[in-house]
Design a protein around this motif. Structure first.
Motif, short mmCIF file in Angstrom:
data_model
loop_
_atom_site.label_atom_id
_atom_site.label_comp_id
_atom_site.label_asym_id
_atom_site.label_seq_id
_atom_site.Cartn_x
_atom_site.Cartn_y
_atom_site.Cartn_z
N GLN A 46 0.84 -1.20 0.00
CA GLN A 46 0.00 0.00 0.00
C GLN A 46 0.88 1.25 0.00
O GLN A 46 1.65 1.48 0.92
N GLY A 47 0.74 2.08 -1.06
CA GLY A 47 1.53 3.30 -1.17
C GLY A 47 0.78 4.56 -0.83
O GLY A 47 1.33 5.66 -0.97
N HIS A 52 -1.68 3.00 4.46
CA HIS A 52 -0.45 2.35 4.91
C HIS A 52 -0.33 2.46 6.43
O HIS A 52 -0.06 1.46 7.13
N ARG A 63 4.12 -2.81 3.38
CA ARG A 63 5.24 -2.26 2.65
C ARG A 63 4.69 -1.44 1.49
O ARG A 63 3.51 -1.55 1.14
N THR A 64 5.55 -0.61 0.87
CA THR A 64 5.10 0.22 -0.24
C THR A 64 5.27 -0.46 -1.59
O THR A 64 4.57 -0.12 -2.54
N ASP A 65 6.22 -1.39 -1.69
CA ASP A 65 6.47 -2.08 -2.95
C ASP A 65 6.51 -3.58 -2.71
O ASP A 65 7.05 -4.04 -1.70
N LYS A 218 2.60 7.79 -2.63
CA LYS A 218 4.05 7.65 -2.74
C LYS A 218 4.52 7.69 -4.19
O LYS A 218 5.59 8.24 -4.49
N TRP A 237 6.33 12.23 2.56
CA TRP A 237 5.27 11.26 2.32
C TRP A 237 4.43 11.23 3.59
O TRP A 237 4.86 10.70 4.63
#
Length: 329
Positions: A46-47, A52, A63-65, A218, A237
């Protein structure tokens, strides 16, 4: 992610998830219900900062990626088609031996995504419920042409799949940029800065000493880091409604979002107004652009001693507010 559809698919639709290994949730909102899953086996990708942070508060790995490999992946369909294809392609590549589940509402394009997937691979099952669909297929298929990468506009600016106004500067931001005085000076923030176009215009004012770009997406902020190279820029961010500057600001500029998914929600913009007032020094000023119909004047009257409409047209209004009444916490 619809808990109703997923639970229904698991209970009666024939969907069977593995009993071991990590299950990735791509794009799941922070308030998604996990009744059908073991939270200790879940990893959320989740970005969007508020979601997040919500998952982290719930104690779920986030995590973002994506990294993978995953035992299974569940993709929550976003509004933007190219972002939806990207998420599905990433999930498919990182789940070579398990199922990929795609869940989405009709209003977010699940019908067209389902049709496109059926044309490319065997769909193993599908359920329809709550104005949407949940379908699943075996991971590992080659969907590499769906892995859309960030791309440069003719202007040279970088944008990414799913970011706001990815095809070029938003007309409202253009109107606000044209209305900003050349005499801006001091410490500023751009709340909801996106991929940085408005910030770039503000930084043409030599009197600015610093400009904080605050953005929850992000992917958009990563583009802004490329697009805005001025050393006066700082990147955050964060949720703009909760972010606190290092020192009180002289000014805030913003083109606040007013949608949550497909639903218009003026409360988001009102929260931006309240946050801006909190960030500003007693002499601070706010420049805001909004769609003509959005009722921000009441929030501005509560948070500032003076508000003036300084420009606009039939589509947009540009509002200037001075002397905040709500000071820093």
């Amino acid at each position: 992610m619809s808990a109703d559809r997923l639970s229904y698919a698991l209970a009666t639709g024939g969907l069977v998830l593995p009993d071991s290994g990590t299950i990735a949730l791509f794009g799941a909102p922070g308030d998604a219900v996990l009744d059908a899953l073991d939270p200790s086996r879940v990893e959320v990708v989740q970005g969007f900062f508020p979601d997040h942070a919500a998952w982290l508060r719930r104690g779920v790995a986030t995590r973002t990626d994506p990294v993978g490999p995953y035992a299974a992946a569940i993709v929550t369909l976003p509004r933007a088609r190219n972002l939806a294809e990207l998420r599905i392609a990433e999930a498919c590549a990182l789940t070579p031996d398990g199922l990929v589940v795609v869940d989405g509402a009709k209003t977010d394009g699940i019908e067209s995504i389902a049709k496109a997937l059926r044309a490319r691979l065997p769909v193993l099952g599908q359920v329809s419920k709550a104005h949407g669909k949940c379908l699943w297929f075996q991971g590992g298929a080659d969907l590499s042409d769906w892995r859309h990468a960030p791309a440069h506009l003719p202007s040279g600016d970088l944008t990414a799949p799913g970011v706001f106004s990815a095809d070029g500067p938003d007309p409202a931001s253009q109107a606000l940029a044209a209305a900003l005085p050349d005499t801006l000076k001091g410490r500023f923030a751009d709340l909801g800065a996106g991929w940085g176009w408005l910030s770039k215009q503000a930084l043409t004012r030599p009197g600015l000493t610093e400009l904080h770009l605050v953005e929850a997406d992000k992917s958009a902020l990563d583009c802004a880091r490329v697009n805005v190279t001025d050393p006066r820029a700082a990147f955050h961010w964060a949720d703009a409604t909760e972010w606190t500057p290092p020192t009180a600001l002289d000014g805030v500029i913003m083109n606040p979002p007013f949608h949550q998914g497909r639903k218009a929600d003026p409360q988001i913009g009102r929260a931006f107004v309240t946050a801006a007032a909190r960030m500003l020094a007693p002499h601070g000023r706010l420049w805001l652009v909004a769609n003509r119909h959005l009722p921000y004047e009441t929030a501005l009257a509560e948070a500032f001693r003076e508000t003036t409409e300084i420009g606009g047209d039939t589509r947009f209004k540009i509002l200037h507010a001075v002397r905040p009444t709500r000071q820093r916490r």
